[in-house]
Scaffold this motif. Structure first.
Motif, mmCIF file in Angstrom:
data_model
loop_
_atom_site.group_PDB
_atom_site.id
_atom_site.type_symbol
_atom_site.label_atom_id
_atom_site.label_comp_id
_atom_site.label_asym_id
_atom_site.label_seq_id
_atom_site.Cartn_x
_atom_site.Cartn_y
_atom_site.Cartn_z
ATOM 1 N N ILE A 1 0.985 -1.150 -0.198
ATOM 2 C CA ILE A 1 -0.017 -0.136 0.177
ATOM 3 C C ILE A 1 0.983 1.158 0.038
ATOM 4 O O ILE A 1 1.860 1.272 0.757
ATOM 5 C CB ILE A 1 -0.880 0.052 1.316
ATOM 6 N N GLY A 2 0.484 2.431 -1.019
ATOM 7 C CA GLY A 2 1.346 3.501 -0.743
ATOM 8 C C GLY A 2 2.574 3.399 -1.466
ATOM 9 O O GLY A 2 3.705 4.217 -0.956
ATOM 10 N N MET B 1 1.557 -1.713 9.752
ATOM 11 C CA MET B 1 1.658 -0.573 10.024
ATOM 12 C C MET B 1 0.244 -0.219 10.552
ATOM 13 O O MET B 1 -0.642 -0.585 9.968
ATOM 14 C CB MET B 1 2.072 0.543 9.199
ATOM 15 N N TRP C 1 12.736 2.421 9.845
ATOM 16 C CA TRP C 1 11.528 2.216 11.003
ATOM 17 C C TRP C 1 12.384 1.330 11.706
ATOM 18 O O TRP C 1 13.036 0.456 11.324
ATOM 19 C CB TRP C 1 10.467 1.507 10.480
ATOM 20 N N THR D 1 10.344 4.211 4.321
ATOM 21 C CA THR D 1 9.299 5.108 3.951
ATOM 22 C C THR D 1 9.952 6.608 3.520
ATOM 23 O O THR D 1 11.028 6.887 4.286
ATOM 24 C CB THR D 1 8.232 5.687 5.017
#
Ligand SMILES: O=C(O)CCC(=O)C(=O)O
Ligand SMILES: [Fe+2]
Length: 275
Positions: free
Chosen positions: A90-91, A263, A235, A122
């Motif tokens: 996702i994303g 997440m 992360w 990210t």
């Protein structure tokens, strides 16, 4: 609180504060840092789902995402996950959350719950620095322009995700979205000019077809990424990132095939955008 830049023009890491119990004045400083720098990162946080919701409410309303699976016991929390046998994340392309809403989400609070052994970073990119770096010619060409945004092509029954192995996890395939925003907005709190188009959800400029819009849209989206306006987050357990969807774009790296990543996201309500 101690603030350290993550990159020359995007992102800050903030130490010395516990998000679950921060004071109102710490909260004000955090909000301002995020409005200005686009994203703030906090390490070693103890943050239960209840803390996540309580902290989210301190910003104002919560906009529940229409598409992602929701956390079973806490429906304000969207689950952004990829299983070891899934390929699509996702994303995984540059975007800003919910720009397809007429009043888009102000920001997002993302909490690391399960991380792959490596990868899964990210990135964010600062849209104020992006606007500043545009040529005078490009700035003149987008002066006064508005653009149409939607998520339909991404999430509908035959949309982009439905053609991948992430499609089965998503909700809201029947929804219709659409919003018009200025191509250059002023940040509601800092007043800074920000480029507000993105390749994921922006379809066309108002008064132009998709085909007529694409060359300029692509030129803007390419110019929006510079050497200095991006930051990258590695992360760790206990890491939380909070970003401003007006000030920044983000992009989730999909380089951890065969491993699980989960997440938790709360999306914060925003305000109408203006040039
Ligand atoms: O998983 C990530 O790092 C970010 C995914 C994303 O785009 C989001 O949660 O809005
Ligand atoms: Fe996102």
């Amino acid at each position: 609180m101690k603030t350290t830049a993550m990159a020359p023009e995007c992102g800050v890491e903030i130490e010395g504060v516990s998000l679950r119990s921060c004071s109102d004045s710490e909260m004000d400083a955090i909000k301002h840092a995020i409005y200005e720098h686009g994203v703030a990162v906090f390490r070693n946080q103890e943050f239960s789902p209840e803390d996540h919701i309580k902290f989210g409410r301190r910003w104002g309303g919560i906009d529940v995402n229409n598409y992602f699976p929701l956390q079973e016991d806490f429906n304000e929390i969207a689950v952004v996950k990829k299983e070891p046998d899934e390929q699509t994340n996702i994303g995984g392309a540059w975007h800003t959350d919910h720009s397809y809403d007429q009043i888009p989400a102000m920001g997002s609070i993302l909490v690391a719950r399960e991380l792959p052994p490596s990868g899964g970073d990210t990135m964010w990119a600062h849209m104020g620095a992006a606007y500043d770096a545009l040529s005078d010619d490009l700035k003149a060409r987008i002066e006064g322009l508005e653009a149409f945004h939607t998520a339909d092509h991404v999430y509908k029954a035959d949309g982009l995700y439905a053609q991948t192995d992430m499609g089965k996890n998503l909700r809201g395939q029947d929804l219709k979205t659409g919003a018009v925003h200025p191509v250059v907005i002023r940040h509601p709190h800092t007043g800074r000019k920000l480029l507000y188009v993105n390749n994921a959800f922006t379809i066309n400029f108002v008064g132009q077809t998709r085909e007529e819009s694409l060359p300029l849209l692509n030129e803007l989206c390419d110019a929006a990424l510079t050497d200095t306006n991006q930051c990258r987050l590695k992360w760790e357990p206990g890491t939380i990132a909070i970003w401003d969807n007006r000030t920044s774009w983000h992009n989730a790296m999909n380089d951890y095939q065969g491993h699980r990543r989960e997440m938790h996201r709360i999306t914060l309500s925003g305000e109408a955008l203006a040039a």
